[in-house]
Each structure stands twice: as C-alpha cells, then as structure tokens.
Design a protein around this motif. Structure first.
Motif, mmCIF file in Angstrom:
data_model
loop_
_atom_site.group_PDB
_atom_site.id
_atom_site.type_symbol
_atom_site.label_atom_id
_atom_site.label_comp_id
_atom_site.label_asym_id
_atom_site.label_seq_id
_atom_site.Cartn_x
_atom_site.Cartn_y
_atom_site.Cartn_z
ATOM 1 N N UNK A 8 0.821 -1.214 0.000
ATOM 2 C CA UNK A 8 0.000 0.000 0.000
ATOM 3 C C UNK A 8 0.855 1.264 0.000
ATOM 4 N N UNK A 9 2.185 1.077 0.005
ATOM 5 C CA UNK A 9 3.074 2.228 0.049
ATOM 6 C C UNK A 9 3.324 2.753 1.436
ATOM 7 N N UNK A 10 2.947 1.984 2.441
ATOM 8 C CA UNK A 10 3.154 2.398 3.829
ATOM 9 C C UNK A 10 4.503 1.887 4.347
ATOM 10 N N UNK A 11 5.033 2.581 5.343
ATOM 11 C CA UNK A 11 6.296 2.204 5.955
ATOM 12 C C UNK A 11 6.141 0.906 6.745
ATOM 13 N N UNK A 12 7.114 0.003 6.567
ATOM 14 C CA UNK A 12 7.014 -1.282 7.248
ATOM 15 C C UNK A 12 8.402 -1.892 7.412
ATOM 16 N N UNK A 13 8.432 -3.050 8.072
ATOM 17 C CA UNK A 13 9.644 -3.865 8.202
ATOM 18 C C UNK A 13 9.364 -5.218 7.559
ATOM 19 N N UNK A 14 10.212 -5.620 6.640
ATOM 20 C CA UNK A 14 10.015 -6.884 5.929
ATOM 21 C C UNK A 14 10.799 -8.002 6.599
ATOM 22 N N UNK A 15 10.371 -9.226 6.331
ATOM 23 C CA UNK A 15 11.028 -10.398 6.905
ATOM 24 C C UNK A 15 12.196 -10.834 6.032
ATOM 25 N N UNK A 16 13.202 -11.394 6.680
ATOM 26 C CA UNK A 16 14.352 -11.965 5.986
ATOM 27 C C UNK A 16 13.933 -13.280 5.329
ATOM 28 N N UNK A 17 14.431 -13.527 4.112
ATOM 29 C CA UNK A 17 14.182 -14.820 3.460
ATOM 30 C C UNK A 17 15.507 -15.450 3.056
ATOM 31 N N UNK A 18 15.573 -16.750 3.201
ATOM 32 C CA UNK A 18 16.798 -17.469 2.848
ATOM 33 C C UNK A 18 17.128 -17.376 1.380
ATOM 34 N N UNK A 19 16.097 -17.297 0.535
ATOM 35 C CA UNK A 19 16.331 -17.215 -0.905
ATOM 36 C C UNK A 19 17.009 -15.908 -1.281
ATOM 37 N N UNK A 20 16.578 -14.801 -0.653
ATOM 38 C CA UNK A 20 17.248 -13.523 -0.887
ATOM 39 C C UNK A 20 18.719 -13.598 -0.500
ATOM 40 N N UNK A 21 18.979 -14.133 0.679
ATOM 41 C CA UNK A 21 20.365 -14.194 1.163
ATOM 42 C C UNK A 21 21.234 -15.028 0.236
ATOM 43 N N UNK A 22 20.723 -16.182 -0.164
ATOM 44 C CA UNK A 22 21.504 -17.077 -1.012
ATOM 45 C C UNK A 22 21.767 -16.473 -2.382
ATOM 46 N N UNK A 23 20.714 -16.009 -3.050
ATOM 47 C CA UNK A 23 20.871 -15.525 -4.420
ATOM 48 C C UNK A 23 21.658 -14.225 -4.491
ATOM 49 N N UNK A 24 21.378 -13.307 -3.569
ATOM 50 C CA UNK A 24 22.111 -12.032 -3.597
ATOM 51 C C UNK A 24 23.560 -12.258 -3.184
ATOM 52 N N UNK A 25 23.783 -13.154 -2.222
ATOM 53 C CA UNK A 25 25.156 -13.488 -1.846
ATOM 54 C C UNK A 25 25.944 -14.031 -3.025
ATOM 55 N N UNK A 26 25.288 -14.879 -3.824
ATOM 56 C CA UNK A 26 25.961 -15.412 -4.997
ATOM 57 C C UNK A 26 26.247 -14.333 -6.035
ATOM 58 N N UNK A 27 25.319 -13.404 -6.198
ATOM 59 C CA UNK A 27 25.561 -12.291 -7.120
ATOM 60 C C UNK A 27 26.739 -11.434 -6.648
#
Length: 419
Positions: free
Chosen positions: A249-268
């Motif tokens: 909705x465009x509101x300020x928030x805190x997102x959860x960590x995901x293992x897929x983000x960590x793995x793929x971005x780490x590899x990049x």
C-alpha cells in the motif's frame, strides 16, 4: 585457429603470413592460414573472376559461380566453414566479433575487390559481412589481415604473455593505459615516477587509474561495456535493507528476511566481486536467523555439501540498521562511501546507470549499493543516498515488479559485468 583466405590477389599475404607474430604463430603450429587464389576457379583462357555490374555506372563485380566453386573446394577439403566477407555494409568490427570468430572451427574470409561480390552469392553463402569503419578500401585483403591478426592474439601461445592480451584496449572494455620505456627522461619529459619505483602494487593501481581516466576522456561510451570493479581503488558493497521499506500500500514497514534472498544475492555479490554483502534488519530475532543460516552454510555441514553457497554466505555481514552498516564501511575504508539507492518507482532526479557508473570512476570512493525488500526502499533511505538509479525497465508495458534478487543481479551486471 583455422582460417582460409579466398582472394584474387594472393601476393598481398606473402609477407603478412611470414613475418612477426603471425609468421611465428604459423611456424609453431598455433594457427593455420591457407590462401586460395580465386583465379584458379576463373572462367575462360583469361581465368575471368569478374564482370561489369548490371545497370551500368562502372565497376566490376566478382562472379557468383566462380566464388561458389572456390568455396565448395575449400569446404570439401577442410570441412564446413563460417564465411566472412569484409564489406562497408557489414557490422562494425569489434572485440566481441573477433572473439566470436575465434571460437569457430574454420573461418573463410572472402576478399572482395572492385565493386565487391555478387549479392546473390552473399545472400546464399556468406554468414557475416564485416566493416572496418566508415571508409572505403580498394579490396578486402587489408581487412582480412586485420581480422586474422586480432583473432590470432586470442590463441594461447601466440602472445608471449597472456596478460598482455587481457590488458589490451577493448579486451576488458576499457582503453589501455599509457606506456613508457628508456630513457627515463626524453626531450625534457620524465616518465612517471611510479613506473620507476619497482612497487608492483602501486604500478598496477596507477595503470588502472590511467586506463579509466583515458577511457572517460576519450571514449566515454565504452564505459557501458566495461567491468569497472578492478579500476576502483576502494571497496564495493551491497546492502539489503529490511527496514524502513514499503508495503504493497506504500506504507512504511519492516520486511522479513528470506533465505532465498540471502543465497541468491550473496551469490551475485560473490560473482561480481563485491567485498561484502550487508544485511540490515532492526529485529534481533531476524538477525539471529541470518546468523543461523550463515553458520549452516559457512561452518556447518551445508558448506561441505555446497562449497559455492559457502562462498556466497561468507560475504554476509549483519547490522541492525543501514546507518550502522554505513559506519562500518566508513571505518573499514577510512572514508564515507558513495551511497547508490535503487527503486522501482519513478523519482525526480534519478540517475541513468551509465551516468552513475561514470561518476563512480571519477570520484574513486568506496561504493555502497542499497536494495530494498518488501515493495522497495522508504523515502527515509532514498533521501540519504547520493545517487538514486532510475528504475529498471523493459518490455512494452508498465509492468515493473522484479524480485529484489533479480534486480540485484541486473544492477551489478551493468556495473561489474564484463562486456
């Protein structure tokens, strides 16, 4: 490297194929270059290979049946070939084209002359026309020499030091650095002191700095194809921010960590040579989760099963906020980083990625790329960035919803991909 030249003027190539680097490469068996005389396939007592152009206007055109007989004979003896014809109407020769040709098993270069080749033969048998530039030569023999010379440099053993090939202009996307030799002072102008210092690391840094400066000044368009990582004197970092970010909705928030983000971005990050991958979240439980996952892949059984993922997770460092991450980079690099934000939303003052790339080279500061989870970075984060990149876009519509993992890969490739 296996090349056949088809030409009506074989004498052009006698010295070229016997002298200097090309001659040594042929004698040592690194490359093979055969020259076929087109006149051997000519018609009549005069071995005719050309005739007047239809429509008048002067000029002679090489006969299609003669060309085809020559090419058929070549392929009967050496197998199928990738057929190239130098032509002002062709693709402009580049290092990428040279590398593509060098990867072929057999290349035939047909040298036009006069007004060139009959168009019907070109359409039927020629795979690629190649131009040397926006000018006209009397024939294809000189372009053929240029193509062969450029291809030969890529064959292992032809150049004494392979590093000389890698450091040449265009191979890495940049122009080459300046070169100096004896005497150390000539006509009142000394060679740069650093080159006489014997300090290998300082010499290497000077050369890369000069190459970047020369490219920016003389051929700035080349920067788009260059991997600039090795030309930066300071470190490069990527931060994945989980707060403050936007929700749907465009509101300020805190997102959860995901293992897929960590793995793929780490590899990049590992693939494109970044120093560290910084993960920020204000939630202690989420930071503990990141530590647990990283420990599994770097110090636990996961690393033994998948060493590549171990390397990727080894780049991760965890912080409670982007401010803390930035402070850590500042201490490590001994100066504040240039912070580059990313967003999928149009924003006033957004930088084209190529302009950002040029600025990074000019400022020579440490660099921190910032990516947001959820629906993107909150304005609190974007507002403190020195540069905010324009959104990634493509296709024909306004759909623009890439995952952060995909966005990181695209952005890093634009800055640190190799051509």
């Amino acid at each position: 490297m296996n090349v056949t030249i088809v030409t009506a003027f074989p004498g052009f190539f006698r010295d070229f194929l016997s002298e200097s680097m090309i001659g040594r490469a042929i004698r040592n068996g690194f490359i093979r270059v055969d020259v076929v005389d087109l006149r051997d396939f000519g018609t009549g007592n005069y071995r005719q290979v050309d005739d007047y152009a239809f429509g008048g206007g002067g000029g002679m055109v090489l006969l299609p049946d003669v060309l085809e007989k020559a090419l058929d004979t070549v392929e009967a003896g050496k197998g199928p070939a990738y057929v190239v014809c130098p032509s002002p109407q062709g693709d402009l020769l580049s290092q990428e084209i040279v590398e593509t040709l060098a990867a072929r098993d057999h290349v035939v270069i047909i040298c036009g002359h006069y007004e060139g080749l009959d168009e019907r033969f070109i359409e039927k048998r020629v795979d690629r026309e190649i131009s040397m530039g926006d000018f006209v030569l009397t024939g294809g023999e000189i372009p053929a020499m240029a193509v062969i010379d450029a291809m030969a440099r890529l064959v292992p053993g032809v150049i004494g030091k392979e590093s000389a090939v890698v450091e040449d202009s265009f191979f890495r996307g940049m122009l080459d650095h300046p070169h100096y030799t004896r005497p150390s002072e000539w006509d009142g102008v000394p060679a740069p002191d650093v080159l006489l210092s014997g300090h290998a690391a300082e010499i290497e840094n000077w050369r890369r700095s000069e190459a970047a400066a020369r490219t920016l000044a003389r051929r700035p368009e080349l920067i788009s194809k260059a991997n600039i990582r090795q030309y930066l004197p300071k470190g490069v970092y990527a931060a994945l921010v989980h707060s403050p970010v936007l929700d749907r909705k465009g509101e300020k928030t805190t997102a959860a960590v995901t293992g897929l983000d960590l793995s793929d971005i780490g590899r990049s990050c590992r693939t494109y040579g970044l120093d560290r991958f910084l993960v920020t979240t204000p939630l202690a439980s989420q930071r503990d989760l990141v530590k647990t996952m990283a420990a599994h892949w770097t110090g636990g059984t996961g690393g033994d099963v998948n060493p590549d993922r171990k390397e990727a997770f080894g780049t991760i460092k965890i912080f409670p906020s982007l401010d803390r991450a930035t402070e850590w980079v500042t201490r490590r690099e001994k100066e504040p980083p240039l912070i580059i934000g990313t967003t999928a939303r149009r924003r006033e003052g957004g930088f084209h990625w190529l302009e950002a790339k040029r600025r990074i080279l000019r400022e020579k500061k440490p660099v921190l790329f910032v990516f947001g989870t959820g629906s993107g970075l909150h304005e609190e984060v974007l507002g403190r960035c020195h540069i905010v990149l324009q959104p990634l876009s493509g296709g024909f519509g306004d759909y623009n919803h890439l995952s952060v993992r995909t966005a990181v890969g695209v952005v890093l490739d634009r800055f640190f991909g190799w051509r």
